[in-house]
Design an enzyme around this catalytic site. Structure first.
Site, PDB file in Angstrom:
ATOM      1  CG  ASP A 231      -1.971  -1.086   1.175  1.00  0.00           C
ATOM      2  OD1 ASP A 231      -2.346  -1.492   0.058  1.00  0.00           O
ATOM      3  OD2 ASP A 231      -2.403  -1.542   2.248  1.00  0.00           O
ATOM      4  CB  ALA A 232       4.164   2.035   0.272  1.00  0.00           C
TER       5      ALA A 232
END
Length: 287
Positions: A231-232
């Site tokens: 999720d980065a």
């Protein structure tokens, strides 16, 4: 639709880049139909998207990339990608059990909003096959064991299918599995995920429950490119909705689903239109 070429580029900022690129196009009888540029003054980087009509362009389309590479890439330390508007992207959709994002994507495709082909839908569950059948799209299932002991084997089969179908990018429409580094490396900045949270807050599982426990007054959704860091990856699109103390985790989930559909579709639209340029884990989104 007249055929056009689309050039996305970035390089260290310096004088003369726009002049040289536009002169190259106009000298070869190309009619520029779109130009947008941006300078990141902090990093000293120049970004541009330019599109031109190929109807009377003197250079054969199969030679354009070679010309740009020879004339400008080394001179300006330029990184670029060249696309043609009549070459339709081929999108694979990965799903698990939730249908809201899948329905929205397929409805937009069926309505003709997107110049894209969808050769396959891939899942780890049978649950959404009926939706694929409604839209007459092949649906493939590879179940993943709870201990993930067959995950490598499954991804090899998925990768073979993606290659067979000539897939150019992937959309994770609430696909509840972590993508392997191998697949990410095969589709760098071409795997789009929807995360049911306003990143970087509440990463990982059950972000709406995390948000409720924190007592937030705004919930959000984020669409981003997938990287090896969970999720980065570079953020493409985000949106928010106000909530209150009266909301429950269940009502946050329902409200969030509406956000997820909208945010994911906006991100997919920009990708299909070749409006996104990635740099240093960020995106430049051209208008």
């Amino acid at each position: 639709m007249k055929p056009t070429a689309i050039l996305l580029l970035h390089c260290p900022d310096q004088q003369g880049i726009i002049t040289e690129v536009t002169k190259f196009i106009t000298d070869n009888k190309g009619n520029i139909v779109y130009l947008d540029q941006y300078v990141d003054k902090e990093d000293g980087m120049f970004f541009m998207r330019i599109e031109w009509d190929l109807e009377n362009f003197l250079i054969p389309r199969e030679k354009i990339e070679e010309y740009i590479q020879t004339l400008y890439a080394q001179k300006y330390e330029m990184t670029f990608n060249l696309y043609f508007n009549d070459e339709r992207p081929r999108m694979a959709i990965f799903v698990s059990k939730m249908s809201h994002c899948l329905y929205d994507l397929l409805a937009r495709w069926k309505a003709g909003e997107w110049n894209v082909d969808i050769p396959c839908i891939i899942s780890n569950h049978e649950d959404l096959r009926y939706i694929a059948e409604q839209f007459d799209i092949p649906y493939y299932v590879w179940s993943i064991k709870k201990d993930h002991s067959n995950k490598e084997e499954v991804e090899k089969a998925e990768m073979a299918l993606l290659k067979e179908k000539n897939i150019t990018f992937i959309v994770l429409a609430r696909y509840m599995q972590i993508i392997s580094d191998e697949m990410i490396q095969s589709y760098p900045h071409h795997i789009i995920n929807i995360h049911h949270s306003f990143l970087p807050a509440f990463i990982g599982a059950k972000p709406y429950h995390q948000a409720w426990e924190r007592g937030v007054k705004i919930i959000g959704a984020t669409s981003h490119y997938v990287t090896a860091d969970l999720d980065a990856g570079p953020i493409i699109e985000q949106d928010v909705m106000r909530v209150s103390h009266k909301d429950t985790p269940e009502s946050l989930v329902l409200k969030g689903k509406d956000l997820e559909k909208i945010v994911l579709s906006r991100a997919v639209t920009k990708h299909i239109m070749r409006k996104i340029l990635t740099y240093n884990n960020k995106t430049i989104i051209f208008s």
